[in-house]
Write an enzyme that holds these catalytic residues in place. Structure first.
Site, PDB file in Angstrom:
ATOM      1  CG  ASP A  12       1.935   2.294  -2.516  1.00  0.00           C
ATOM      2  OD1 ASP A  12       0.872   2.864  -2.200  1.00  0.00           O
ATOM      3  OD2 ASP A  12       2.403   1.338  -1.870  1.00  0.00           O
ATOM      4  CD  GLU A  72      -2.536   2.196  -3.434  1.00  0.00           C
ATOM      5  OE1 GLU A  72      -2.703   2.154  -2.200  1.00  0.00           O
ATOM      6  OE2 GLU A  72      -1.923   1.323  -4.082  1.00  0.00           O
ATOM      7  CG  ASP A 145       5.346  -0.096   0.518  1.00  0.00           C
ATOM      8  OD1 ASP A 145       4.151   0.210   0.672  1.00  0.00           O
ATOM      9  OD2 ASP A 145       6.051  -0.552   1.428  1.00  0.00           O
TER      10      ASP A 145
END
Length: 185
Positions: A12, A72, A145
């Site tokens: 991420d 992502e 996260d």
């Protein structure tokens, strides 16, 4: 990689916090190898943040030897500068994986949430809770996260898991062959 045992690194990206999660997939089972975050808020210089992201991604790759990277994708927000920084962070993580010849797979935040929870609009907390049901996570992660990164890896696993109950189609014709009731006559 379909049908093979493999290790997936999920990331991420971020320039304040970068989440990461690694899973090992064997015979339809997912095992957590590690997850965590790289905190970058104390580094004021943007290029130095990007260097640190590159170094940490390489160190994870060298330690765990992942077969694939799931990351992502940046999403469009109102702040163009934030999106630019996020895109740079993502690019640096991708560059580290490419440097080690690791295939890259990019997923939108909505796709990741949909894959893990069944709801593309799920909250970060809902994603973390579902991951806790899917995978044994010994300690509560210090940041969402980290679970977002883990969700990217799990999403990728679900995309081509040969043990998955979800049927995959190569196109509309293949889908219609299995679902003749959906034909438009």
């Amino acid at each position: 990689m379909t049908g093979q045992d493999r290790i997936i690194l999920g990331i991420d990206p971020g320039t304040t916090i970068m989440g990461y999660g690694l899973i090992e997939c064997q015979k339809g089972e997912i095992e957590l190898l590690t997850l965590g975050v790289l905190r970058l808020s104390r580094i004021a210089n943007q290029p130095l943040k990007l260097k640190r992201i590159f170094e940490r991604t390489l160190s994870l790759i060298d330690e765990y030897k992942p077969d694939e990277l799931a990351i992502e994708a940046p999403f469009y927000g109102k702040n163009v500068q934030s999106m630019l920084k996020l895109g740079r962070a993502q690019g640096v993580a991708i560059a580290a994986a490419l440097y080690r010849n690791i295939p890259i797979f990019e997923y939108s935040p909505k796709k990741i949430k949909q894959s893990v929870t069944g709801n593309g609009n799920a909250s970060k907390q809902q994603v973390a809770a579902m991951l806790g049901r899917l995978i044994t996570i010994a300690e509560t992660p210090e940041s969402l996260d980290a679970t977002d990164a883990l969700a990217a890896a799990v999403c990728h696993y679900f995309q081509d898991d040969p043990h998955s109950e979800v049927k995959k189609y190569t196109g509309w014709k293949a889908f219609l062959n299995d679902h003749p009731d959906r034909r438009e006559d």
